[in-house]
Design a protein around this motif. Structure first.
Motif: not given
Length: 590
Positions: A370-374, A552-554
């Motif tokens: 799992x990843x978090x994308x901002x 912005x980021x992942x």
């Protein structure tokens, strides 16, 4: 406990390697008591060997106070007493009190950390396994209708079950409470066949009326919740007999079955109203492998439910404790967890689970995919500067390379060039400053402030509005220019992307909105997951191309450190699945 606090107050005022001169009157003033009580307190501390007190008699004469015990030892003693009484909230309070001392706080945090992890007791030749987990988010409710936080969903996933569930790999949908299902040629009529003798935690046998009640409760709710676009399309849900339920959808929806795997679609008992809707959030009744024995803002205690239709959990007890400081402060680990209906990345979802018996030598390292994308999006429905495409182009160019390192290694060099050459576009170059409002949720306030600071370097005057996840669902997004949020890219990614793009369509221009809605409609009717994902990726490309979306980021969810433990799997959100965890019994002589 009180004497220990009084010692720590004295130590914070007079603490020194050398004896100090003072009077009982000064001590009484510091401890907010009478001089007579101060004398009793001093005698008690002396008997405990914490201090040495050399009294000088006579008016105006000063006595000598020497500290024999270390503040860290007394504070830790108070904390351990609180822990032994299961008063973890008070133990955490000890750390809050001593925030002024980084060394003392670190010492106390280390002591508290030993409370967490796996603990085994032997009773009547049987090993009782307890797992204690720290989480940063407080648990307000685990009612599937009202929960907002991923931590709440984590607990709910172990208390409740759905009609169907995700496989461990996430590639397949497996039977849950329903052992089989089918659909008609139009794919608007779905029939589910329920297992027999599935028990709720309060002893009632589940039947089709409970399933009907669950979904009618969702449909009737005026709340705007995650995935409401799915259950609001349910035309009817009927009990054909005690073990058969039929859903009729308003139109074909290939995300219906994946939705039934989520905690939002967990089955609750029909007699919930008799239990009390508000009370149900902290005293829930489900069919899952754990039942809630206690829940408040400080702790949630779950115990194994033996008659669970999926089989008994290996763990006997799980204690989930709210620890309000950042995980990296307690564990040395930087990184995130889930907050909000979509995602956040503040604290590891499973944190560090130490093995109190064997120490760090027994730890193993695992992680989910799992990843978090901002990301940040533009609201072009609001009359203002962002309706100008050239300004959006400039704004997003200003952000290249910010937000935590999304993109390829060349992004940093590209960012340097952008920072050196960026200028406001001609259409707005005469307007200084360009005022923008950034909306986000409270856990992302710091990220929004950083974003505002970056944009401030290029002529943008940004105001940040950070609100609760519940408030964020309201009008604030359409009242703002920029929206900062995040997406959890997990096994439910299709549902999350669809929900996100439906929301984003509300604040883009009409032409882009039509394109988004057409692609979303195509997604709902496509039975093949890979083709659905292709349509969703086209929406992402469109939003980036039209400068409505900037990533912005992942980042991957932080690695979890666990003791040597068997049966480690992850749920759909990348959280460790407590249903399958087990610890080898301690053998005699080991």
């Amino acid at each position: 406990m009180k004497l220990q606090q009084q010692f720590l107050l004295l130590h914070s005022r007079f603490g020194s390697a050398d004896p100090v001169s003072t009077t009982l009157d000064e001590i009484a003033k510091l401890l907010d008591c009478t001089p007579r009580n101060a004398a009793n307190i001093v005698r008690s501390m002396s008997r405990n060997g914490w201090i040495a007190w050399e009294s000088s008699r006579g008016r105006g004469r000063r006595s000598t106070l020497s500290f024999l015990a270390q503040a860290e030892d007394i504070a830790a003693q108070a904390m351990l007493q609180a822990i032994n009484r299961k008063d973890v909230a008070r133990a955490i309070g000890q750390i809050k009190i001593h925030r002024h001392s980084a060394a003392l706080q670190e010492h106390l945090q280390g002591r508290l950390l030993s409370y967490f992890g796996h603990h085994a007791e032997t009773s009547k030749d049987r090993q009782i396994d307890t797992l204690r987990i720290p989480i940063r988010q407080p648990l307000h409710t685990i009612d599937p209708l009202y929960m907002n936080l991923l931590a709440e969903s984590f607990v709910a996933s172990h208390v409740f079950d759905g009609l169907v569930r995700r496989s461990d790999s996430g590639d397949d949908i497996k039977p849950g409470i329903a052992h089989a299902w089918d659909t008609d040629e139009s794919r608007t009529m779905w029939t589910f066949y329920l297992r027999k003798e599935v028990l709720f935690h309060h002893g009632k046998v589940l039947n089709s009326d409970d399933v009907v009640y669950t979904f009618e409760r969702l449909i009737r709710s005026p709340r705007r919740t995650l995935y409401s676009f799915i259950y609001k399309q349910i035309k009817s849900v009927r009990a054909l007999n005690p073990t058969v339920v039929r859903f009729e959808l308003e139109e074909p929806n290939e995300l219906f079955l994946p939705f039934l795997c989520t905690s939002r679609a967990a089955i609750v008992p029909k007699d919930l109203n008799q239990l009390g809707s508000y009370r149900f959030g902290t005293e829930p009744v489900g069919t899952g492998p754990f039942k809630v024995a206690q829940m408040n803002e400080a702790v949630c205690v779950m115990e194994a439910f033996g008659p669970c239709f999926q089989g008994r959990a290996h763990l006997d007890r799980v204690e989930i404790v709210h620890v309000p400081w950042a995980a990296e402060a307690m564990t040395g680990e930087a990184g995130g967890a889930g907050e909000g209906d979509v995602a956040a990345d503040r604290v590891s979802p499973f944190h560090v689970i130490p093995n109190a018996a064997s120490g760090s030598s027994g730890w193993s390292r695992i992680h989910s995919e799992t990843t978090v994308r901002k990301f940040v999006t533009c609201n072009t429905q609001k009359a203002g500067p962002l309706t100008e495409p050239a300004l959006r182009e400039h704004l997003f160019e200003s952000l290249v390379g910010t937000g935590g390192g999304a993109g390829d290694p060349g992004e940093a060099e590209k960012a340097e060039k952008a920072l050196a050459s960026a200028q406001l576009p001609p259409a707005v170059s005469g307007q200084v400053p360009v005022r923008l409002r950034i909306a986000t949720i409270l856990p992302y306030r710091d990220d929004a402030e950083t974003l505002a600071g970056e944009l401030g370097r290029f002529g943008y005057d940004c105001e940040v509005s950070a609100v609760s996840p519940e408030e964020f669902k309201g009008a604030i997004r359409l009242e703002s220019d920029l929206i900062l949020f995040s997406l959890l890219r997990d096994q439910d990614e299709e549902l999350r992307l669809y929900d996100l793009y439906r929301t984003m369509a509300e604040h883009v221009d009409a032409h882009t909105r039509i394109d988004i809605e057409q692609l979303l409609s195509r997604t709902l009717r496509e039975p093949r997951p890979e083709i659905r994902l292709r349509s969703l990726n086209k929406i992402e490309s469109l939003l980036i191309r039209e400068r409505h979306l900037h990533i912005l980021s992942e980042k991957p969810l932080p690695t979890a450190y666990l003791p040597t433990v068997r049966g480690v799997t992850f749920n759909s959100q990348g959280w460790v699945n407590l249903r399958t965890l087990w610890f080898p019994p301690v053998m005699a002589g080991e």
